[in-house]
Design an enzyme around this catalytic site. Structure first.
Site, PDB file in Angstrom:
ATOM      1  N   ASP A   1       0.816  -1.216   0.000  1.00 48.19           N
ATOM      2  CA  ASP A   1       0.000   0.000   0.000  1.00 48.19           C
ATOM      3  C   ASP A   1       0.846   1.260   0.000  1.00 48.19           C
ATOM      4  O   ASP A   1       0.522   2.244  -0.689  1.00 48.19           O
ATOM      5  CB  ASP A   1      -0.936   0.003   1.215  1.00 48.19           C
ATOM      6  CG  ASP A   1      -2.188  -0.836   0.974  1.00 48.19           C
ATOM      7  OD1 ASP A   1      -2.156  -1.674   0.049  1.00 48.19           O
ATOM      8  OD2 ASP A   1      -3.175  -0.667   1.704  1.00 48.19           O
TER       9      ASP A   1
ATOM     10  N   ASN B   1      -4.948  -2.311  -4.403  1.00 41.51           N
ATOM     11  CA  ASN B   1      -6.110  -2.489  -3.534  1.00 41.51           C
ATOM     12  C   ASN B   1      -5.965  -1.615  -2.292  1.00 41.51           C
ATOM     13  O   ASN B   1      -6.405  -1.978  -1.202  1.00 41.51           O
ATOM     14  CB  ASN B   1      -6.258  -3.963  -3.129  1.00 41.51           C
ATOM     15  CG  ASN B   1      -7.655  -4.288  -2.613  1.00 41.51           C
ATOM     16  OD1 ASN B   1      -8.592  -3.504  -2.772  1.00 41.51           O
ATOM     17  ND2 ASN B   1      -7.796  -5.441  -1.988  1.00 41.51           N
TER      18      ASN B   1
ATOM     19  N   ASP C   1     -10.732  -3.070  12.324  1.00 45.52           N
ATOM     20  CA  ASP C   1      -9.765  -3.994  11.730  1.00 45.52           C
ATOM     21  C   ASP C   1      -9.261  -5.002  12.752  1.00 45.52           C
ATOM     22  O   ASP C   1      -9.185  -6.199  12.489  1.00 45.52           O
ATOM     23  CB  ASP C   1      -8.586  -3.214  11.134  1.00 45.52           C
ATOM     24  CG  ASP C   1      -8.954  -2.520   9.831  1.00 45.52           C
ATOM     25  OD1 ASP C   1      -9.972  -2.902   9.221  1.00 45.52           O
ATOM     26  OD2 ASP C   1      -8.236  -1.589   9.430  1.00 45.52           O
TER      27      ASP C   1
ATOM     28  N   GLU D   1     -10.974  -5.279   1.996  1.00 42.37           N
ATOM     29  CA  GLU D   1     -10.258  -5.977   0.929  1.00 42.37           C
ATOM     30  C   GLU D   1     -11.048  -7.161   0.376  1.00 42.37           C
ATOM     31  O   GLU D   1     -10.876  -7.564  -0.769  1.00 42.37           O
ATOM     32  CB  GLU D   1      -8.897  -6.445   1.447  1.00 42.37           C
ATOM     33  CG  GLU D   1      -7.844  -5.359   1.544  1.00 42.37           C
ATOM     34  CD  GLU D   1      -7.976  -4.472   2.762  1.00 42.37           C
ATOM     35  OE1 GLU D   1      -7.053  -3.697   3.033  1.00 42.37           O
ATOM     36  OE2 GLU D   1      -9.012  -4.533   3.457  1.00 42.37           O
TER      37      GLU D   1
ATOM     38  N   HIS E   1      -4.715  -9.447   3.584  1.00 42.94           N
ATOM     39  CA  HIS E   1      -3.620  -9.607   4.536  1.00 42.94           C
ATOM     40  C   HIS E   1      -4.099  -9.979   5.924  1.00 42.94           C
ATOM     41  O   HIS E   1      -3.473 -10.797   6.624  1.00 42.94           O
ATOM     42  CB  HIS E   1      -2.803  -8.310   4.589  1.00 42.94           C
ATOM     43  CG  HIS E   1      -3.606  -7.078   4.912  1.00 42.94           C
ATOM     44  ND1 HIS E   1      -3.237  -6.181   5.872  1.00 42.94           N
ATOM     45  CD2 HIS E   1      -4.777  -6.592   4.397  1.00 42.94           C
ATOM     46  CE1 HIS E   1      -4.113  -5.201   5.935  1.00 42.94           C
ATOM     47  NE2 HIS E   1      -5.060  -5.430   5.050  1.00 42.94           N
ATOM     48  N   ARG E   2      -5.209  -9.406   6.382  1.00 45.77           N
ATOM     49  CA  ARG E   2      -5.657  -9.664   7.748  1.00 45.77           C
ATOM     50  C   ARG E   2      -6.214 -11.086   7.907  1.00 45.77           C
ATOM     51  O   ARG E   2      -6.117 -11.668   8.988  1.00 45.77           O
ATOM     52  CB  ARG E   2      -6.663  -8.609   8.185  1.00 45.77           C
ATOM     53  CG  ARG E   2      -6.078  -7.213   8.139  1.00 45.77           C
ATOM     54  CD  ARG E   2      -6.750  -6.246   9.082  1.00 45.77           C
ATOM     55  NE  ARG E   2      -6.216  -4.909   8.891  1.00 45.77           N
ATOM     56  CZ  ARG E   2      -5.058  -4.476   9.390  1.00 45.77           C
ATOM     57  NH1 ARG E   2      -4.317  -5.290  10.112  1.00 45.77           N
ATOM     58  NH2 ARG E   2      -4.640  -3.251   9.158  1.00 45.77           N
TER      59      ARG E   2
ATOM     60  N   LYS F   1       0.737  -6.398   2.065  1.00 43.73           N
ATOM     61  CA  LYS F   1      -0.039  -5.159   2.072  1.00 43.73           C
ATOM     62  C   LYS F   1       0.310  -4.292   3.276  1.00 43.73           C
ATOM     63  O   LYS F   1       0.347  -3.054   3.171  1.00 43.73           O
ATOM     64  CB  LYS F   1      -1.530  -5.494   2.067  1.00 43.73           C
ATOM     65  CG  LYS F   1      -2.452  -4.269   1.968  1.00 43.73           C
ATOM     66  CD  LYS F   1      -3.897  -4.720   1.881  1.00 43.73           C
ATOM     67  CE  LYS F   1      -4.853  -3.525   1.849  1.00 43.73           C
ATOM     68  NZ  LYS F   1      -4.736  -2.744   0.610  1.00 43.73           N
TER      69      LYS F   1
END
Length: 713
Positions: A52, A116, A370, A398, A442-443, A470
């Protein structure tokens, strides 16, 4: 970073040690854009190095900003020190630097590809819509599914000209110059879809506020920092007001935005969470230097890790503490409610297991949208159902994280109820091994890595582990550095075979495909032989114990395909025919072999190991999960070696090579200690007629067949 198709996680048991976190993505991209809009020069310390931030950096360079990296090479903590020279915020069409993925279209519009990265797409859309110029904004397919319509509607109310190039309400976008801005009335923006819409307006509108034109005023040529204000001074303008329609979600991220704006000279006034005022005459001013705080969202995985597995030594997290400006630091409170034992300082956290099993909770997660994903995986270890509420924003991230999280938790055996804005997770009655799909998110990858600590000891596969790039490219390396497990749990693949059978090429490629460590045991014997001959020792029983003592103290480093001995590169020196013969001689000395056994076994580290040699499966790793023995004949191996040497310009003869290989085979198979032979449970592979790719595919197929979870269809 693990750049593999998947990463298999062995059952993990404990955790303890120190983790240095990378910089915050949310702060990093805000700082970059604000530094660019400020003009002048800003030195940024500890910027996150991730997909990012690289997207944002590329875009800013394309817009004419100079970004220079200084200091040490990039490491896990970030990009080090960057100096950002801001561009004049007036960007006429066609101006600026042309870079890959940012080329002008045939109509003259600059094309910006933003992957993204919502933290780049939304703020840049607002800033460029106000600055003037022709731009096309696009990203990956998922970005084109993430809503931006509420931000576009707000900008159009101002007089900005923005077209959709695909579906209405979603990128890609075409931005045109906006000759007239309407700033005489409050600007409405919805707050219940994404807080990034409000952040984008808050960061972009100061570009207009220092002159605060009346309706009809042309603002396509804003003056650079330091220029004289319009006639009449700041009082000639007006405040710019933003009004939030509906409930504002993710308020902590707006707190970050306001904090960063203040650091760059913009003092926004707010009335609750509904009305935000940018004072007339506001102007960006670089703070000169700014440090990026470590990422509190990334901290959540290691806070959870401590709560799950730090039963002895704590997990210490450095780079973020209780005084963090990031809202996700409040994840610590949620973890404490579930039972985590947490100590904290100004720039660190220490976490141990407290209550066990963890306590189930019912929590409104609007303040940690998040980080709340980590709670969903912690719920697998709770004493009852855990409910996470007010998380509708997960659906426009995402991926649709609500649906994705429910699907993957069920794979592990959890009972999950998915609502429009909530998730209820009941821990598994019986854990199941699972291959976790990560949805290029990613998470998802980082959260589900915590499932490897399950009490049932089932295996977990993380698909597409590189998606962590990311925000946290070295996440798995950081995890393995503090995770502990019993040695038998660490997977090992052994590839044994005679000289010139291709075992090194095969094993190193299998290791690369799996993301495992690689051990070239033959190199250790070659290095020992080289060191002994350089010391003037004959490779015979008379000097056996002297060579063994030397072998115990050898300083050997394997790095990026090179081999270092006492800090010197010996890669080429140990690959000669003479070095191979010497390796065979020293390997026949029992004391030398004993000295090297523990050294070889020390290569068995997370996430796994692929080892090649002549006795890997019989002596060094007899408990290896997969053992392969190569069976190509001496004649076939001699022909292969002959072609290799001739291609390198080395003079040799096929009969001579064949005689040497037959002699080595006889010596290796008849030695008293660890003779060359297949392990009883080894799978035989005749690779004489196979390409390397075919041999690799066969070994990977055998490995896949030994896994506990279903293969991906």
């Amino acid at each position: 970073m693990f750049n593999t198709a998947y990463l298999d996680l062995a059952p993990l048991e404990e955790a303890g040690g120190t983790v240095a976190l990378p910089g915050s993505k949310s702060i990093s991209n805000r700082v970059l854009l604000l530094a660019a809009l400020s003009g002048g020069t800003t030195t940024v310390h500890d910027l996150l190095d991730s997909d990012d931030t690289r997207v944002m950096l590329d875009a800013l360079r394309a817009l004419g900003c100079s970004v220079v990296h200084h200091g040490a090479s990039i490491d896990v903590t970030g990009l080090g020190r960057l100096v950002v020279s801001g561009a004049n915020p007036s960007v006429p069409a066609g101006a600026g630097v042309r870079v890959a993925h940012h080329q002008p279209t045939s109509s003259g519009a600059r094309r910006l590809f933003l992957g993204n990265a919502g933290t780049a797409m939304r703020p840049l859309t607002a800033a460029l819509a106000l600055m003037g110029g022709e731009f096309e904004m696009s990203g990956v397919a998922r970005m084109h599914e993430r809503p931006i319509g509420d931000l576009v509607d707000a900008l159009r109310e101002l007089g900005c000209r923005i077209d959709y190039l695909g579906d209405q309400g979603f990128p890609p976008l075409r931005i045109h110059p906006a000759p007239v801005l309407k700033l005489d009335a409050p600007i409405p923006v919805r707050g219940d879809v994404s807080s990034q819409f409000l952040t984008a307006l808050l960061m972009a509108l100061p570009l207009a506020s220092h002159s605060a034109p009346t309706p009809g005023t042309d603002v396509s040529g804003l003056p650079p920092e330091g220029a004289a204000p319009p006639r009449g001074g700041p009082s000639a303008g007006r405040d710019i007001v933003i009004e939030v329609v509906g409930e504002l979600i993710s308020k902590p991220y707006i707190e970050i935005t306001l904090n960063m704006l203040e650091r760059f000279g913009i003092a926004v006034r707010r009335e609750g969470w509904q009305r935000f005022t940018i004072p007339a005459g506001s102007r960006y001013r670089s703070p000169g230097e700014i440090h990026v705080e470590a990422d509190a969202s990334s901290a959540s995985y290691f806070v959870a890790l401590g709560a799950l597995a730090a039963s002895g030594q704590p997990v210490r997290i450095e780079g973020v503490g209780a005084s963090s400006i990031q809202g996700d630091i409040r994840f610590v409170e949620a973890a404490q409610r579930m039972g985590a034992d947490v100590r904290s300082g100004p720039n660190w956290l220490e976490v141990r297991r407290g209550a066990w099993p963890l306590r189930a909770i019912d929590l409104d997660c609007n303040h940690i949208p998040d980080a709340a994903m980590t709670l969903a995986v912690m719920a697998l270890y709770a004493d009852g159902p855990t409910t996470l509420r007010n998380i509708a924003s997960w659906r426009v991230k995402e991926t649709d994280r609500l649906a994705a999280m429910a699907t993957e938790l069920r794979k592990l055996g959890a009972a999950v109820e998915e609502g429009p804005d909530f998730l209820r997770v009941s821990p598994p009655q019986a854990w199941r091994a699972a291959s976790i799909h990560t949805y290029d998110d990613h998470r998802m990858a980082m959260c589900f890595a915590l499932a490897a600590f399950n009490p049932a000891g089932v295996h977990v596969r993380i698909e597409d582990p590189k998606c962590v790039a990311k925000t946290f490219p070295d996440f798995f390396e950081a995890l393995f550095a503090v995770a502990r497990t019993s040695t038998p749990h660490i997977p090992v693949i052994c590839v044994d075979g005679p000289t010139a059978s291709g075992k090194g090429t095969l094993a190193s490629e299998v290791a690369r495909r799996l993301g495992y460590h690689y051990l070239d045991s033959g190199a250790l014997y070659r290095i020992t032989g080289l060191a002994a001959t350089r010391a003037g020792l004959a490779l015979d029983p008379q000097h056996e114990h002297t060579i063994a003592r030397m072998a115990e103290g050898l300083a050997i480093v394997f790095i990026e395909g090179r081999v270092l001995l006492d800090g010197r590169d010996v890669t080429d020196a140990i690959r000669t025919e003479e070095a191979g013969m010497n390796a065979s001689r020293v390997s026949a000395l029992p004391s030398v072999r004993s000295a090297l056994v523990s050294l070889q076994q020390g290569f068995r580290q997370l996430p796994g190991l692929v080892a090649d040699g002549r006795d890997m499966g019989t002596v060094i790793f007899p408990d290896a999960q997969l053992k392969v023995f190569l069976t190509a004949s001496a004649a076939q191996r001699a022909e292969r070696r002959h072609k290799q040497l001739i291609s390198k310009g080395i003079s040799t003869t096929l009969p001579g090579l064949l005689a040497d290989l037959e002699a080595r085979d006889a010596r290796d198979s008849s030695r008293a200690v660890a003779p060359l032979k297949p392990a009883e449970d080894a799978l035989l592979l005749d690779n004489s007629g196979q390409t390397v790719e075919e041999s690799v595919a066969q070994v990977l197929q055998w490995w896949e067949e030994k896994q506990a979870f279903p293969r991906k269809a």
